[in-house]
Scaffold this active site. Structure first.
Site, PDB file in Angstrom:
ATOM      1  N   CYS A 128       7.654  24.406   2.277  1.00 53.99           N
ATOM      2  CA  CYS A 128       6.386  23.674   2.394  1.00 53.99           C
ATOM      3  C   CYS A 128       6.078  22.926   1.099  1.00 53.99           C
ATOM      4  O   CYS A 128       5.598  23.530   0.136  1.00 53.99           O
ATOM      5  CB  CYS A 128       5.252  24.641   2.691  1.00 53.99           C
ATOM      6  SG  CYS A 128       5.603  25.808   4.020  1.00 53.99           S
ATOM      7  N   PRO A 132      -1.148  16.448   3.259  1.00 47.32           N
ATOM      8  CA  PRO A 132      -1.719  15.256   3.895  1.00 47.32           C
ATOM      9  C   PRO A 132      -1.796  14.063   2.936  1.00 47.32           C
ATOM     10  O   PRO A 132      -1.570  12.924   3.338  1.00 47.32           O
ATOM     11  CB  PRO A 132      -3.114  15.724   4.316  1.00 47.32           C
ATOM     12  CG  PRO A 132      -2.973  17.208   4.502  1.00 47.32           C
ATOM     13  CD  PRO A 132      -1.951  17.663   3.505  1.00 47.32           C
ATOM     14  N   GLY A 135       2.899  12.855   0.422  1.00 48.47           N
ATOM     15  CA  GLY A 135       4.152  12.787   1.167  1.00 48.47           C
ATOM     16  C   GLY A 135       5.222  12.269   0.226  1.00 48.47           C
ATOM     17  O   GLY A 135       5.838  13.024  -0.533  1.00 48.47           O
ATOM     18  N   ARG A 267      19.992  15.751   0.259  1.00 45.57           N
ATOM     19  CA  ARG A 267      20.084  14.419   0.887  1.00 45.57           C
ATOM     20  C   ARG A 267      21.403  14.127   1.613  1.00 45.57           C
ATOM     21  O   ARG A 267      21.367  13.651   2.752  1.00 45.57           O
ATOM     22  CB  ARG A 267      19.782  13.335  -0.152  1.00 45.57           C
ATOM     23  CG  ARG A 267      18.305  13.099  -0.187  1.00 45.57           C
ATOM     24  CD  ARG A 267      17.843  12.105  -1.184  1.00 45.57           C
ATOM     25  NE  ARG A 267      16.387  12.231  -1.223  1.00 45.57           N
ATOM     26  CZ  ARG A 267      15.610  11.884  -2.215  1.00 45.57           C
ATOM     27  NH1 ARG A 267      16.148  11.368  -3.306  1.00 45.57           N
ATOM     28  NH2 ARG A 267      14.320  12.031  -2.148  1.00 45.57           N
ATOM     29  N   GLN A 303      33.425  -9.134  25.345  1.00 40.29           N
ATOM     30  CA  GLN A 303      33.426  -9.057  23.880  1.00 40.29           C
ATOM     31  C   GLN A 303      32.057  -8.624  23.335  1.00 40.29           C
ATOM     32  O   GLN A 303      31.968  -7.919  22.327  1.00 40.29           O
ATOM     33  CB  GLN A 303      33.793 -10.429  23.316  1.00 40.29           C
ATOM     34  CG  GLN A 303      34.488 -10.345  21.994  1.00 40.29           C
ATOM     35  CD  GLN A 303      34.934 -11.714  21.527  1.00 40.29           C
ATOM     36  OE1 GLN A 303      34.107 -12.619  21.381  1.00 40.29           O
ATOM     37  NE2 GLN A 303      36.218 -11.884  21.317  1.00 40.29           N
ATOM     38  N   GLN A 361      21.367   0.121  24.766  1.00 39.01           N
ATOM     39  CA  GLN A 361      21.655  -1.224  25.281  1.00 39.01           C
ATOM     40  C   GLN A 361      22.928  -1.222  26.124  1.00 39.01           C
ATOM     41  O   GLN A 361      22.978  -1.826  27.198  1.00 39.01           O
ATOM     42  CB  GLN A 361      21.778  -2.210  24.094  1.00 39.01           C
ATOM     43  CG  GLN A 361      21.755  -3.667  24.503  1.00 39.01           C
ATOM     44  CD  GLN A 361      20.443  -4.065  25.180  1.00 39.01           C
ATOM     45  OE1 GLN A 361      19.419  -3.416  25.011  1.00 39.01           O
ATOM     46  NE2 GLN A 361      20.489  -5.109  25.983  1.00 39.01           N
ATOM     47  N   GLY A 365      19.975   0.145  32.085  1.00 37.23           N
ATOM     48  CA  GLY A 365      18.841   0.906  32.625  1.00 37.23           C
ATOM     49  C   GLY A 365      19.045   2.410  32.473  1.00 37.23           C
ATOM     50  O   GLY A 365      18.106   3.151  32.155  1.00 37.23           O
ATOM     51  N   GLU A 388      12.789  14.090   4.159  1.00 35.56           N
ATOM     52  CA  GLU A 388      13.615  14.213   2.941  1.00 35.56           C
ATOM     53  C   GLU A 388      13.622  12.904   2.153  1.00 35.56           C
ATOM     54  O   GLU A 388      14.612  12.552   1.528  1.00 35.56           O
ATOM     55  CB  GLU A 388      15.053  14.597   3.300  1.00 35.56           C
ATOM     56  CG  GLU A 388      15.193  15.957   3.928  1.00 35.56           C
ATOM     57  CD  GLU A 388      15.155  17.075   2.909  1.00 35.56           C
ATOM     58  OE1 GLU A 388      14.494  18.080   3.193  1.00 35.56           O
ATOM     59  OE2 GLU A 388      15.747  16.914   1.840  1.00 35.56           O
ATOM     60  N   SER A 391      13.391   5.844   3.903  1.00 33.51           N
ATOM     61  CA  SER A 391      14.396   4.854   3.466  1.00 33.51           C
ATOM     62  C   SER A 391      13.880   4.048   2.277  1.00 33.51           C
ATOM     63  O   SER A 391      14.643   3.708   1.369  1.00 33.51           O
ATOM     64  CB  SER A 391      14.749   3.902   4.610  1.00 33.51           C
ATOM     65  OG  SER A 391      15.617   4.550   5.507  1.00 33.51           O
TER      66      SER A 391
HETATM   67  C1  LIG Z   1       9.502  16.131  11.739  1.00 29.37           C
HETATM   68  C2  LIG Z   1       9.233  16.273  10.282  1.00 29.37           C
HETATM   69  C3  LIG Z   1       9.672  17.392   9.594  1.00 29.37           C
HETATM   70  C4  LIG Z   1       9.378  17.532   8.226  1.00 29.37           C
HETATM   71  N1  LIG Z   1       9.763  18.677   7.584  1.00 29.37           N
HETATM   72  C5  LIG Z   1       9.281  18.912   6.333  1.00 29.37           C
HETATM   73  C6  LIG Z   1       9.456  20.184   5.708  1.00 29.37           C
HETATM   74  O1  LIG Z   1      10.073  21.076   6.271  1.00 29.37           O
HETATM   75  N2  LIG Z   1       8.893  20.385   4.499  1.00 29.37           N
HETATM   76  C7  LIG Z   1       8.180  19.420   3.844  1.00 29.37           C
HETATM   77  O2  LIG Z   1       7.699  19.679   2.740  1.00 29.37           O
HETATM   78  N3  LIG Z   1       8.021  18.187   4.393  1.00 29.37           N
HETATM   79  C8  LIG Z   1       8.547  17.918   5.617  1.00 29.37           C
HETATM   80  N4  LIG Z   1       8.350  16.698   6.213  1.00 29.37           N
HETATM   81  C9  LIG Z   1       7.585  15.678   5.494  1.00 29.37           C
HETATM   82  C10 LIG Z   1       8.396  14.457   5.125  1.00 29.37           C
HETATM   83  O3  LIG Z   1       9.258  14.734   4.064  1.00 29.37           O
HETATM   84  C11 LIG Z   1       7.377  13.330   4.825  1.00 29.37           C
HETATM   85  O4  LIG Z   1       6.858  12.920   6.076  1.00 29.37           O
HETATM   86  C12 LIG Z   1       7.994  12.175   4.102  1.00 29.37           C
HETATM   87  O5  LIG Z   1       8.313  12.552   2.786  1.00 29.37           O
HETATM   88  C13 LIG Z   1       7.073  10.944   4.060  1.00 29.37           C
HETATM   89  O6  LIG Z   1       5.797  11.289   3.655  1.00 29.37           O
HETATM   90  P1  LIG Z   1       4.534  10.755   4.521  1.00 29.37           P
HETATM   91  O7  LIG Z   1       4.799  11.132   5.937  1.00 29.37           O
HETATM   92  O8  LIG Z   1       3.305  11.282   3.891  1.00 29.37           O
HETATM   93  O9  LIG Z   1       4.585   9.192   4.420  1.00 29.37           O
HETATM   94  P2  LIG Z   1       3.968   8.269   3.259  1.00 29.37           P
HETATM   95  O10 LIG Z   1       4.442   8.760   1.929  1.00 29.37           O
HETATM   96  O11 LIG Z   1       2.516   8.136   3.460  1.00 29.37           O
HETATM   97  O12 LIG Z   1       4.676   6.906   3.575  1.00 29.37           O
HETATM   98  C14 LIG Z   1       4.227   6.008   4.597  1.00 29.37           C
HETATM   99  C15 LIG Z   1       5.072   4.727   4.506  1.00 29.37           C
HETATM  100  O13 LIG Z   1       4.870   4.115   3.215  1.00 29.37           O
HETATM  101  C16 LIG Z   1       6.119   3.923   2.570  1.00 29.37           C
HETATM  102  N5  LIG Z   1       5.966   4.100   1.113  1.00 29.37           N
HETATM  103  C17 LIG Z   1       5.311   5.093   0.445  1.00 29.37           C
HETATM  104  N6  LIG Z   1       5.417   4.907  -0.877  1.00 29.37           N
HETATM  105  C18 LIG Z   1       6.171   3.797  -1.069  1.00 29.37           C
HETATM  106  C19 LIG Z   1       6.646   3.089  -2.201  1.00 29.37           C
HETATM  107  N7  LIG Z   1       6.378   3.498  -3.446  1.00 29.37           N
HETATM  108  N8  LIG Z   1       7.388   1.976  -2.008  1.00 29.37           N
HETATM  109  C20 LIG Z   1       7.666   1.548  -0.754  1.00 29.37           C
HETATM  110  N9  LIG Z   1       7.248   2.163   0.354  1.00 29.37           N
HETATM  111  C21 LIG Z   1       6.517   3.271   0.212  1.00 29.37           C
HETATM  112  C22 LIG Z   1       7.020   5.007   3.156  1.00 29.37           C
HETATM  113  O14 LIG Z   1       8.387   4.669   2.997  1.00 29.37           O
HETATM  114  C23 LIG Z   1       6.576   5.009   4.607  1.00 29.37           C
HETATM  115  O15 LIG Z   1       7.205   3.963   5.290  1.00 29.37           O
HETATM  116  C24 LIG Z   1       8.679  16.510   7.559  1.00 29.37           C
HETATM  117  C25 LIG Z   1       8.253  15.369   8.256  1.00 29.37           C
HETATM  118  C26 LIG Z   1       8.503  15.246   9.596  1.00 29.37           C
HETATM  119  C27 LIG Z   1       7.988  14.027  10.321  1.00 29.37           C
END
Ligand SMILES: Cc1cc2nc3c(=O)[nH]c(=O)nc-3n(C[C@H](O)[C@H](O)[C@H](O)COP(=O)(O)OP(=O)(O)OC[C@H]3O[C@@H](n4cnc5c(N)ncnc54)[C@H](O)[C@@H]3O)c2cc1C
Length: 408
Positions: A128, A132, A135, A267, A303, A361, A365, A388, A391
């Site tokens: 964990c 919120p 991320g 990663r 093709q 694709q 269907g 993790e 992108s």
């Molecule tokens: C199914 C699932 C399982 C998960 N499992 C775990 C787990 O076991 N433990 C755990 O700790 N976490 C877990 N996560 C959390 C996951 O690692 C985060 O969702 C992820 O790191 C992205 O954080 P966020 O969702 O808050 O998105 P945000 O950080 O809010 O990002 C939102 C968007 O903004 C973009 N963004 C943010 N900052 C930048 C920047 N500086 N430059 C360019 N673009 C940016 C992001 O790329 C993304 O497109 C899980 C998530 C999911 C959906």
């Protein structure tokens, strides 16, 4: 140090074939059912435990394989079976790696077995870190851990989100702030033992894909854990914090925090999961293209279809090569001077999204329905470019590494 090789040795081939058999005979046939149920597939995890796939021994054997190919090979085969079920099987590994990477020998010996349980009573674990409001931006984490010296206990308060196995885990590994002045350098990881008061599951998420894997919030309300639950121990933490404070005073180089070290090591493994899903969708598409006839000939004779399959296979092989290289580098302690671990995850996860869309694709269907697995695989593939590190964050890490500027 093991030489980099693209050839699995005989022992690895045997393990791969065994895993493939389990993925084909047990995981794949159960995939659609658990995707619809959106529940942890306990009976499948138990089957995996019975044959030895869901165990510390198996995981450690692959993790310490000096060629670096053990983990990516295992991930590819299991995720080829089904991503949601496979994540339920390997999700515990993320917490276990957190303990392996930062824990003392005693912590490793005490907690990792409790993360897995045994074949008669399987358990799972959760890592964990995400919150919120924290991320991608790990440094804005708010969950606090305060040391109660009189009782030699740590008191944890905060809300974690997106935790795989969160709330249903026997053991939770929680990253928390111990020194708010130090930003991401002031974090530490804690074990929350089974049945600890104050830890509860918040919302369970209903997801787009990997629906057999449980994802939920974890609420920590005055959770008290013994001092021995601080991963690495107090002495090591105090030394690390003292170094970080000294560097902050000098305005010097930043140090990596525990959560980032855990993500970095995992990663290429996530890249391998993506390769597994991409390969699964490609194989379905290839089979369909050679058997489905339109205009009096198999659609692969066009093709437009054949070139798509050529591109799909080329990207999958390229992704696997990047993943294997990064895994070999990680195991052999090679410095990631071009963020090769992030590179492998970026390329493989984007490949999985593209290839699964191409598979839909090619199936026309049928590809769009739940009668065929590529629709599920496409939904599943979307997670790889998010968890993790998204992108965008992989690109940021790669670019900052290349430019020689600090990665926070
Ligand atoms: C199914 C699932 C399982 C998960 N499992 C775990 C787990 O076991 N433990 C755990 O700790 N976490 C877990 N996560 C959390 C996951 O690692 C985060 O969702 C992820 O790191 C992205 O954080 P966020 O969702 O808050 O998105 P945000 O950080 O809010 O990002 C939102 C968007 O903004 C973009 N963004 C943010 N900052 C930048 C920047 N500086 N430059 C360019 N673009 C940016 C992001 O790329 C993304 O497109 C899980 C998530 C999911 C959906």
């Amino acid at each position: 140090m093991a030489e980099f090789t693209m050839e699995l040795n005989d022992e690895q081939k045997e393990v791969r074939d065994w895993l493939h058999g389990f993925a084909a005979d047990v995981i794949r046939p159960a995939a659609a059912e658990w995707d619809e149920r959106e529940e942890t597939p306990w009976p499948v995890i138990q089957e995996a435990a019975k044959v030895g796939i869901y165990s510390l021994d198996f995981y450690a054997q692959q993790y310490f394989d000096p060629t670096g190919l053990g983990i990516p090979m295992a991930m590819e085969e299991l995720f080829w079976g089904d991503a949601g079920i496979a994540l339920s099987i390997v999700g515990t590994g993320l917490a276990a790696v957190g303990v392996l990477a930062n824990g003392t020998e005693e912590q490793i010996g005490t907690w990792i077995p409790q993360m897995y349980g045994d074949a008669d009573d399987v358990k799972v674990a959760a890592f964990c870190s995400s919150e919120p409001d924290a991320g991608s931006d790990v440094a804005s984490m708010r969950t606090r851990a305060v040391y109660d010296e009189a009782k030699d206990e740590w008191v944890l308060n905060g809300t974690k989100t997106w935790a795989t196995n969160g709330g249903i885990a026997n053991v939770h590994v929680v990253v928390a702030v111990v020194d708010p002045e130090l930003g991401s350098k002031g974090h530490a990881s804690f074990i929350v033992p089974p049945g600890t008061e104050g830890l509860s599951q918040g919302q369970k998420f209903k997801k787009h894909g990997i629906r057999a894997s449980h994802t939920a919030e974890v609420v920590l309300d005055n959770v008290r854990v013994p001092g021995s639950c601080l991963l690495g121990g107090k002495e090591k933490l105090d030394e690390r914090l003292a170094r970080a404070r000294e560097k902050a005073r000098q305005g010097g180089e930043r140090v990596k925090n525990a959560a980032m070290a855990t993500f970095e090591a995992s990663r290429p493994a996530v890249g391998a999961m993506a390769v597994g899903t991409a390969r699964a969708a490609y194989e379905v598409a290839l089979d369909y293209a050679t058997t489905r006839e339109q205009f009096g000939r198999p659609i692969v004779d066009n093709q437009g279809v054949a070139f798509q399959l050529a591109d799909m296979r080329t990207s999958i092989d390229a992704a696997r090569l990047l993943v294997w290289r990064a895994s070999w580098m990680a195991v052999n302690g090679k410095p990631f001077t071009a963020a090769e671990g992030s590179m492998s995850k970026l390329f493989a996860s984007e490949t999985a999204k593209t290839v699964t869309a191409q598979a839909i694709q090619i199936l026309g269907g049928n590809g769009y329905t739940r009668e065929y697995p590529v629709e599920r695989m496409h939904r599943d593939a979307a997670i790889y470019t998010i968890f993790e590190g998204t992108s965008e964050i992989q690109r940021l890490v790669i670019a900052r590494t290349l430019a020689g500027v600090p990665i926070r």
